[in-house]
Design a protein around this motif. Structure first.
Motif, PDB file in Angstrom:
ATOM      1  N   ARG A  26       0.875  -1.170   0.000  1.00 44.12           N
ATOM      2  CA  ARG A  26       0.000   0.000   0.000  1.00 44.12           C
ATOM      3  C   ARG A  26       0.909   1.215   0.000  1.00 44.12           C
ATOM      4  O   ARG A  26       1.709   1.411   0.915  1.00 44.12           O
ATOM      5  CB  ARG A  26      -0.891   0.000   1.224  1.00 44.12           C
ATOM      6  N   LEU A  37       3.816   1.911   2.571  1.00 47.89           N
ATOM      7  CA  LEU A  37       3.450   2.019   3.993  1.00 47.89           C
ATOM      8  C   LEU A  37       3.534   0.637   4.626  1.00 47.89           C
ATOM      9  O   LEU A  37       4.027   0.472   5.733  1.00 47.89           O
ATOM     10  CB  LEU A  37       2.028   2.577   4.121  1.00 47.89           C
ATOM     11  N   GLN A  38       3.011  -0.344   3.885  1.00 50.06           N
ATOM     12  CA  GLN A  38       3.031  -1.724   4.377  1.00 50.06           C
ATOM     13  C   GLN A  38       2.839  -2.642   3.185  1.00 50.06           C
ATOM     14  O   GLN A  38       2.402  -2.220   2.122  1.00 50.06           O
ATOM     15  CB  GLN A  38       1.914  -1.949   5.383  1.00 50.06           C
ATOM     16  N   GLU A  41       1.122  -8.405   4.603  1.00 53.59           N
ATOM     17  CA  GLU A  41       0.955  -8.962   5.956  1.00 53.59           C
ATOM     18  C   GLU A  41       0.632  -7.902   7.003  1.00 53.59           C
ATOM     19  O   GLU A  41       0.144  -8.228   8.077  1.00 53.59           O
ATOM     20  CB  GLU A  41       2.211  -9.735   6.376  1.00 53.59           C
ATOM     21  N   GLY A  42       0.932  -6.661   6.711  1.00 50.01           N
ATOM     22  CA  GLY A  42       0.560  -5.581   7.620  1.00 50.01           C
ATOM     23  C   GLY A  42       1.656  -5.181   8.590  1.00 50.01           C
ATOM     24  O   GLY A  42       2.656  -5.883   8.766  1.00 50.01           O
ATOM     25  N   ILE A  43       1.453  -4.026   9.211  1.00 50.18           N
ATOM     26  CA  ILE A  43       2.490  -3.390  10.025  1.00 50.18           C
ATOM     27  C   ILE A  43       2.889  -4.252  11.229  1.00 50.18           C
ATOM     28  O   ILE A  43       4.071  -4.403  11.534  1.00 50.18           O
ATOM     29  CB  ILE A  43       2.027  -1.987  10.482  1.00 50.18           C
ATOM     30  N   LEU A  44       1.906  -4.850  11.905  1.00 49.54           N
ATOM     31  CA  LEU A  44       2.239  -5.659  13.095  1.00 49.54           C
ATOM     32  C   LEU A  44       3.156  -6.810  12.733  1.00 49.54           C
ATOM     33  O   LEU A  44       4.189  -7.036  13.372  1.00 49.54           O
ATOM     34  CB  LEU A  44       0.962  -6.220  13.741  1.00 49.54           C
ATOM     35  N   ALA A  45       2.791  -7.553  11.682  1.00 48.11           N
ATOM     36  CA  ALA A  45       3.591  -8.716  11.277  1.00 48.11           C
ATOM     37  C   ALA A  45       4.969  -8.272  10.788  1.00 48.11           C
ATOM     38  O   ALA A  45       5.981  -8.921  11.085  1.00 48.11           O
ATOM     39  CB  ALA A  45       2.858  -9.493  10.190  1.00 48.11           C
ATOM     40  N   LEU A 236       7.086   1.594   5.587  1.00 54.12           N
ATOM     41  CA  LEU A 236       7.342   2.738   6.474  1.00 54.12           C
ATOM     42  C   LEU A 236       6.570   2.658   7.787  1.00 54.12           C
ATOM     43  O   LEU A 236       6.999   3.225   8.790  1.00 54.12           O
ATOM     44  CB  LEU A 236       6.942   4.034   5.774  1.00 54.12           C
ATOM     45  N   GLY A 237       5.421   1.977   7.775  1.00 54.75           N
ATOM     46  CA  GLY A 237       4.626   1.856   8.999  1.00 54.75           C
ATOM     47  C   GLY A 237       5.419   1.172  10.089  1.00 54.75           C
ATOM     48  O   GLY A 237       5.534   1.673  11.218  1.00 54.75           O
ATOM     49  N   ASP A 240       8.422   3.098  11.333  1.00 52.41           N
ATOM     50  CA  ASP A 240       8.089   4.101  12.347  1.00 52.41           C
ATOM     51  C   ASP A 240       7.839   3.457  13.711  1.00 52.41           C
ATOM     52  O   ASP A 240       8.316   3.969  14.736  1.00 52.41           O
ATOM     53  CB  ASP A 240       6.865   4.898  11.902  1.00 52.41           C
ATOM     54  N   PRO A 308      -3.600   4.628  22.570  1.00 54.56           N
ATOM     55  CA  PRO A 308      -2.420   5.346  22.092  1.00 54.56           C
ATOM     56  C   PRO A 308      -2.624   6.857  22.187  1.00 54.56           C
ATOM     57  O   PRO A 308      -3.736   7.350  22.003  1.00 54.56           O
ATOM     58  CB  PRO A 308      -2.311   4.924  20.620  1.00 54.56           C
ATOM     59  N   ARG A 310      -1.444  10.085  20.313  1.00 50.38           N
ATOM     60  CA  ARG A 310      -0.805  10.397  19.032  1.00 50.38           C
ATOM     61  C   ARG A 310      -0.069  11.725  19.090  1.00 50.38           C
ATOM     62  O   ARG A 310      -0.251  12.516  20.019  1.00 50.38           O
ATOM     63  CB  ARG A 310      -1.873  10.453  17.935  1.00 50.38           C
ATOM     64  N   PHE A 331       1.275   2.676  18.919  1.00 49.17           N
ATOM     65  CA  PHE A 331       1.223   1.372  19.554  1.00 49.17           C
ATOM     66  C   PHE A 331       2.538   0.676  19.278  1.00 49.17           C
ATOM     67  O   PHE A 331       2.993   0.624  18.138  1.00 49.17           O
ATOM     68  CB  PHE A 331       0.055   0.580  18.971  1.00 49.17           C
ATOM     69  N   PRO A 333       4.293  -2.642  18.888  1.00 48.99           N
ATOM     70  CA  PRO A 333       3.935  -4.054  18.740  1.00 48.99           C
ATOM     71  C   PRO A 333       4.770  -4.987  19.628  1.00 48.99           C
ATOM     72  O   PRO A 333       4.240  -5.969  20.154  1.00 48.99           O
ATOM     73  CB  PRO A 333       4.188  -4.332  17.259  1.00 48.99           C
TER      74      PRO A 333
END
Lengths: 381, 125
Positions: A26, A37-38, A41-45, A236-237, A240, A308, A310, A331, A333
């Motif tokens: 994305r 950005l990710q 699998e997404g930012i957490l993974a 980048l997510g 950060d 969180p 911000r 947050f 992880p």
């Protein structure tokens, strides 16, 4: 559901743009670039993968340049007029973190400076700067460096970061001896047969490397690294959230033209000789702040609950008086909970201070804690 | 089970009798990414259509969830507070946010059905 604002300015692309898209990234605008950005699998993974294996980041948007002078002393003394770090005593191959400062001691950008290891390149410094500041940084260097120093803007070079506990094992299969490098050192070597400059450094709090390579070779490098089962692409997510947990400053958030390195609690990057001799912009303020303490300080903030806090969240005392503002928050992880950084009045900056974060009009209890939130695991030889 | 309707802000509402289940659509959760925190309204809260009803936060950002209709909050899915990831896994099932007693059922007429919502999603991409 509310949606984020988008900026209509046309975005630049790194040489890996098409590959990011084909990997299902994305893409988002960041510092004038269209960046991942990710991935799927997404930012957490991606965050967890980097902490446990090896994450590959495209950081080609960052600015790279070389300063070349007659010898190390000439180029070091020239750069020292703009930054507070001791560059004169950098050993060949050594890297140091510093900041371009304005006349008031405010931070124009934070940078990494490496002295070339190659004796044939005596008098060469490599400087990596933030993407969002690079045009201004290069103009600043052009304006202030003497004509005896040549500025070479390396926009023909791309930059990858390989971060995580398995980075050394992976990279040393391509760059012999990479696993033997000390933290904050750099060297030119071959990646298989491709010339690269690597440094053992990064911005995740983990061991890892930054790999500078000609832009037309970066796609090959990227694929060869992604072939390893230990390596996944990271956006980048997660970059950060990793740097936030590591308690590291991000320009435009913790650092800007109003903040001094002392306020930002990065005075460790001003070595002894420079503190004594000065000779850099803002020395009067920085000297005073080192002696008397700054009026405000960057601190780590740990909310008690799960919400969180911000960037922009007001920090208030338990009595409700405003004492500061959150500069990065979200947050963590690995921490499995919220964490934040911000500036508070020095009188309220002691570790353990209880305070409130005003999240959507509600005072959320939090404490000032020591950083990093997650211990650094840099490679110290 | 009643028909599911959607808002342009990607909330859904599914009416069962005079109570409606409210949450965020699968598209919304995919856009948000990993949800790490949710703030639900208080039981009994009277919401007007368009009010901020809840907050959902991903690693990256916070987003407000708006009330698709007016009504009183009769139940909240408090399990989400400990397991916010349910919103990603099953947004239109076990990841629901709240149940609302409809104040004005005629407000439903202004919302999109599933086919209209799909067409709307296609139009914004």
């Amino acid at each position: 559901m509310s949606e984020p604002q988008t900026d209509p300015t046309p975005l630049r692309r790194t040489p890996l743009y098409d590959r990011h898209v084909s990997l299902g990234a994305r893409m988002v605008g960041f510092a004038g670039y269209d960046m991942p950005l990710q991935y799927k699998e997404g930012i957490l993974a991606e965050h967890q993968w980097t902490r446990t294996h090896a994450g590959l980041f495209d950081v080609s948007h960052m600015g790279q340049c070389f300063l070349v002078g007659r010898d190390h002393e000439t180029v070091a003394r020239a750069l020292e007029t703009l930054i507070p770090a001791d560059i004169l005593n950098l050993k060949p191959g050594q890297q140091r973190y510093s900041q371009f400062l304005n006349e008031d001691g405010g931070v124009l950008d934070d940078i990494m400076v490496t002295r070339s290891l190659d004796p044939d390149e005596d008098g060469t410094l490599m400087v990596v700067v933030n993407a969002g500041c690079k045009d201004a940084d290069f103009a600043h260097l052009k304006k202030h460096l003497p004509s005896t120093i040549k500025l070479i803007i390396a926009d023909h070079r791309a930059l990858l970061a390989l971060q995580g506990p398995e980075a050394a094992g992976v990279l040393s299969r391509h760059c012999k001896g990479a696993d033997l490098m000390a933290f904050m050192t750099g060297a030119s070597m071959l990646f298989d047969s491709i010339p690269v400059h690597i440094s053992r450094s990064g911005y995740s709090g983990e061991d890892g490397y930054e790999i500078s390579v000609r832009a037309d070779k970066v796609a090959v490098l990227n694929e060869r690294l992604l072939m390893h089962p230990e390596v996944k692409p990271i956006g980048l997510g997660a970059r950060d959230s990793l740097r936030l947990e590591a308690g590291l400053c991000l320009y435009g958030h913790e650092l800007d033209v109003t903040t001094s390195p002392v306020e930002a609690a990065i005075q460790w990057s001003i070595q002894k000789r420079r503190r004594e001799e000065g000779g850099f912009p803002g020395f009067a303020r920085i000297s005073r702040e080192l002696k008397d303490g700054p009026s405000r300080k960057r601190v780590g903030l740990l909310p008690e609950g799960r919400a969180p806090a911000r960037e922009g969240t007001e920090i208030v005392t338990e009595a409700g008086d405003k004492i500061g503002t959150v500069t990065s928050g979200g947050f963590g992880p690995t921490l499995n909970g919220p964490c934040a950084m911000g500036y508070v009045d020095a009188a309220h900056s002691a570790i353990g201070t209880k305070l409130h974060l005003m999240v959507r009009g509600t005072a959320m209890p939090a404490s000032i804690v020591a950083m990093p939130f997650v211990p650094h695991r840099f490679h110290r030889s | 089970m009643g028909e599911t309707k959607y808002t342009k802000d990607h909330e859904y509402i599914r009416v069962e009798g005079d109570v409606a289940i409210v949450g965020i659509s699968d598209y919304a959760q995919s856009q948000l990414g990993d949800v790490v925190f949710v703030e639900l309204p208080k039981l009994g809260k009277a919401l007007s259509k368009g009010d901020e009803a809840a907050v959902v936060e991903s690693v990256k950002a916070a987003s407000e969830v708006y009330a698709p209709v007016s009504g009183e909050v009769t139940e909240i899915n408090s399990g989400l507070e400990a397991q916010p990831g349910t919103i990603n896994e099953d947004p239109e099932g076990s990841g629901w946010f709240m149940k609302v007693k409809l104040a004005d059922p005629s407000e439903l007429a202004g919302l999109m059905n599933e086919a209209d919502y799909k067409a709307y999603l296609a139009s914004i991409h």
